[in-house]
Write a protein that holds these residues in place. Structure first.
Motif, PDB file in Angstrom:
ATOM      1  N   UNK A 106       0.849  -1.202   0.000  1.00  0.00           N
ATOM      2  CA  UNK A 106       0.000   0.000   0.000  1.00  0.00           C
ATOM      3  C   UNK A 106       0.883   1.251   0.000  1.00  0.00           C
ATOM      4  N   UNK A 107       0.603   2.170  -0.908  1.00  0.00           N
ATOM      5  CA  UNK A 107       1.373   3.416  -1.031  1.00  0.00           C
ATOM      6  C   UNK A 107       1.471   4.171   0.289  1.00  0.00           C
ATOM      7  N   UNK A 108       0.404   4.141   1.083  1.00  0.00           N
ATOM      8  CA  UNK A 108       0.350   4.995   2.271  1.00  0.00           C
ATOM      9  C   UNK A 108       0.972   4.372   3.503  1.00  0.00           C
ATOM     10  N   UNK A 109       1.282   3.088   3.432  1.00  0.00           N
ATOM     11  CA  UNK A 109       1.875   2.419   4.597  1.00  0.00           C
ATOM     12  C   UNK A 109       3.370   2.245   4.385  1.00  0.00           C
ATOM     13  N   UNK A 110       4.100   2.168   5.477  1.00  0.00           N
ATOM     14  CA  UNK A 110       5.503   1.799   5.342  1.00  0.00           C
ATOM     15  C   UNK A 110       5.606   0.292   5.167  1.00  0.00           C
ATOM     16  N   UNK A 111       6.616  -0.131   4.425  1.00  0.00           N
ATOM     17  CA  UNK A 111       6.870  -1.565   4.324  1.00  0.00           C
ATOM     18  C   UNK A 111       7.300  -2.051   5.707  1.00  0.00           C
TER      19      UNK A 111
ATOM     20  N   UNK B 267      -3.003   1.468  -4.626  1.00  0.00           N
ATOM     21  CA  UNK B 267      -3.875   2.564  -4.156  1.00  0.00           C
ATOM     22  C   UNK B 267      -3.239   3.936  -4.379  1.00  0.00           C
ATOM     23  N   UNK B 268      -2.550   4.086  -5.507  1.00  0.00           N
ATOM     24  CA  UNK B 268      -1.825   5.332  -5.782  1.00  0.00           C
ATOM     25  C   UNK B 268      -2.754   6.517  -6.046  1.00  0.00           C
ATOM     26  N   UNK B 269      -4.034   6.249  -6.261  1.00  0.00           N
ATOM     27  CA  UNK B 269      -4.992   7.355  -6.413  1.00  0.00           C
ATOM     28  C   UNK B 269      -5.268   8.060  -5.091  1.00  0.00           C
TER      29      UNK B 269
ATOM     30  N   UNK C  50      -2.906   1.946  -9.642  1.00  0.00           N
ATOM     31  CA  UNK C  50      -4.200   2.214  -9.022  1.00  0.00           C
ATOM     32  C   UNK C  50      -5.258   1.348  -9.696  1.00  0.00           C
ATOM     33  N   UNK C  51      -5.901   0.523  -8.916  1.00  0.00           N
ATOM     34  CA  UNK C  51      -6.982  -0.296  -9.469  1.00  0.00           C
ATOM     35  C   UNK C  51      -8.251   0.522  -9.610  1.00  0.00           C
ATOM     36  N   UNK C  52      -8.256   1.676  -8.965  1.00  0.00           N
ATOM     37  CA  UNK C  52      -9.401   2.574  -9.044  1.00  0.00           C
ATOM     38  C   UNK C  52      -9.407   3.285 -10.408  1.00  0.00           C
ATOM     39  N   UNK C  53      -8.257   3.863 -10.790  1.00  0.00           N
ATOM     40  CA  UNK C  53      -8.187   4.650 -12.029  1.00  0.00           C
ATOM     41  C   UNK C  53      -7.590   3.877 -13.199  1.00  0.00           C
ATOM     42  N   UNK C  54      -6.894   2.792 -12.922  1.00  0.00           N
ATOM     43  CA  UNK C  54      -6.213   2.047 -13.989  1.00  0.00           C
ATOM     44  C   UNK C  54      -4.801   2.551 -14.245  1.00  0.00           C
TER      45      UNK C  54
END
Ligand code: GTP
Ligand code: MG
Length: 213
Positions: A129-134, A158-160, A189-193
């Motif tokens: 996830x973009x917003x979480x740290x690995x 989830x880059x959107x 982003x699976x939301x925007x493609x």
């Protein structure tokens, strides 16, 4: 950077995408066939959504806002125009707090058994996830895969969810945390493609590299 960017190449056309098998234990694995690409990652990271986007089918893999729903490996058969036939495996997510020790052990048996002992498995795509740290989960998994000679890539999901500047900074941070080259850590982003065609290119390039070696 120039304001006029070249449009990305389109994702490969999908001729067939269908459910092949649902597997709750290693004995149920389907006989080996075409190369398999496995999608794994923390619960709710977007595995099923990414798989659906990659194949251009909204509802092939079940997605859910409730984490920790999928306990099995789901296999899909995929035929694309001008690219080799594949199987995609949607793995159950890890890291969901509300599971019992027994369930965690069952997950480990199934996932490690599959990832570690499946000749048809040619590539593991780890989602982050973009917003979480690995976390250690991700670094240990990548090391575990490398030790067993399983080629891997990372899809940043989830880059959107972030604006472009913040997104670019996070992508850089995550690549640094996991030690990834740009080709090894593709933002999607699976939301925007966004990034889906690039993800396919990275997958196909990695498969071709492996086939040639
Ligand atoms: P488990 O099977 O429970 O491990 O989850 P999963 O990794 O398959 O995640 P799933 O695809 O079901 O997505 C989880 C939630 O995140 C859903 O509510 C999705 O709609 C949402 N989601 C997934 N990808 C994206 C994305 O690229 N952008 C946004 N905004 N939401 C997403
Ligand atoms: Mg899922």
């Amino acid at each position: 950077m120039s304001a006029r960017r070249r449009a990305p190449a389109p994702a490969p056309k999908v001729r067939t995408a269908e459910h092949l098998a649902t597997v709750a234990s290693l004995e149920q694995l389907p006989p080996e066939g075409p190369p398999e690409v496995a999608f794994l990652g923390r619960s709710n990271v977007g595995k099923s959504s990414l798989l659906n986007r990659l194949v251009g089918r909204r509802q092939l893999a079940r997605t859910s806002a409730t984490p920790g729903k999928t306990r099995q490996i789901l296999f899909y058969r995929l035929e694309r125009v001008g690219r080799p036939e594949l199987r995609l495996a949607d793995l159950p997510g890890y890291g969901y707090a509300r599971v019992s020790k027994g369930e965690r052990q069952a997950w480990q048996r199934l996932v490690e058994g599959y990832l570690g002992e499946r000749p048809a498995l040619r590539l593991a795509v780890l989602l982050q996830d973009l917003r979480r740290d690995a976390s250690e989960d991700e670094t240990l998994l990548l090391a575990w895969l490398a030790e067993r000679g399983v080629p891997w890539l990372v899809a940043i999901t989830k880059c959107d969810k972030l604006k472009p500047m913040r997104r670019a900074a996070r992508v850089r941070e995550l690549r640094e945390q996991l030690g990834l080259s740009p080709a090894q850590g593709v933002p999607t982003s699976s939301e925007t493609g966004a990034g889906i065609a690039a993800q396919w290119d990275a997958i196909d390039a990695r498969l071709a590299e492996d086939a040639a070696s």
